[in-house]
Design a protein around this motif. Sequence first.
Motif, PDB file in Angstrom:
ATOM      1  N   ILE A 133      -4.456   8.569  -1.428  1.00 28.91           N
ATOM      2  CA  ILE A 133      -3.514   7.731  -0.559  1.00 28.91           C
ATOM      3  C   ILE A 133      -3.954   7.396   0.722  1.00 28.91           C
ATOM      4  N   CYS A 134      -4.690   8.244   1.697  1.00 30.13           N
ATOM      5  CA  CYS A 134      -5.291   8.034   2.628  1.00 30.13           C
ATOM      6  C   CYS A 134      -6.665   6.972   2.623  1.00 30.13           C
ATOM      7  N   ARG A 154       1.588   5.524   9.200  1.00 32.49           N
ATOM      8  CA  ARG A 154       2.756   5.789   8.253  1.00 32.49           C
ATOM      9  C   ARG A 154       2.999   4.608   7.083  1.00 32.49           C
ATOM     10  N   LYS A 155       3.204   3.371   8.023  1.00 34.45           N
ATOM     11  CA  LYS A 155       3.165   2.100   7.330  1.00 34.45           C
ATOM     12  C   LYS A 155       2.005   1.987   6.146  1.00 34.45           C
ATOM     13  N   ALA A 156       0.942   2.255   6.574  1.00 34.61           N
ATOM     14  CA  ALA A 156      -0.244   2.244   5.680  1.00 34.61           C
ATOM     15  C   ALA A 156       0.075   3.114   4.608  1.00 34.61           C
ATOM     16  N   VAL A 157       0.410   4.340   4.953  1.00 33.50           N
ATOM     17  CA  VAL A 157       0.480   5.367   3.846  1.00 33.50           C
ATOM     18  C   VAL A 157       1.723   4.767   2.864  1.00 33.50           C
ATOM     19  N   SER A 169       3.061   2.720  -2.507  1.00 30.96           N
ATOM     20  CA  SER A 169       3.730   1.778  -3.176  1.00 30.96           C
ATOM     21  C   SER A 169       2.874   1.226  -4.105  1.00 30.96           C
ATOM     22  N   GLU A 170       1.745   0.723  -3.849  1.00 36.01           N
ATOM     23  CA  GLU A 170       0.665   0.038  -4.658  1.00 36.01           C
ATOM     24  C   GLU A 170       0.189   1.006  -5.645  1.00 36.01           C
ATOM     25  N   ILE A 171       0.052   2.236  -5.237  1.00 35.64           N
ATOM     26  CA  ILE A 171      -0.338   3.167  -6.305  1.00 35.64           C
ATOM     27  C   ILE A 171       0.744   3.347  -7.304  1.00 35.64           C
TER      28      ILE A 171
END
Length: 96
Positions: free
Chosen positions: A44-45, A67-70, A75-77
């Motif tokens: 994820i990171c 957090r927004k990037a996570v 969501s993409e994964i």
Amino acid sequence: MLDNISNKQNSLRRIRELKQLFPQTKNITQQAYNALTPRLKRLICFHAGLQQRHVVMEYEELLVNERKAVIRAMSEIQAMGTLLPSRMMLTDSCIE
């Protein structure tokens, strides 16, 4: 001056009352991220463009932009998972 103090005390009392009415709970993303294994957190990171140090952090320790990037990465994964075949085998790598 006393009026300001009284207003502030009333406001703080009201906030305490509201907090009791609406107990704060962890959000779903926080619960999911904190439950991940280090390997999945690393995935994820990496996808979120974060650094290795973020892998050992809990969700609540991340900055808002992290957090927004996570959330975007998760969501993409998740969306990618819907496109993958439901069943894969190691023999799929062999060309016949």
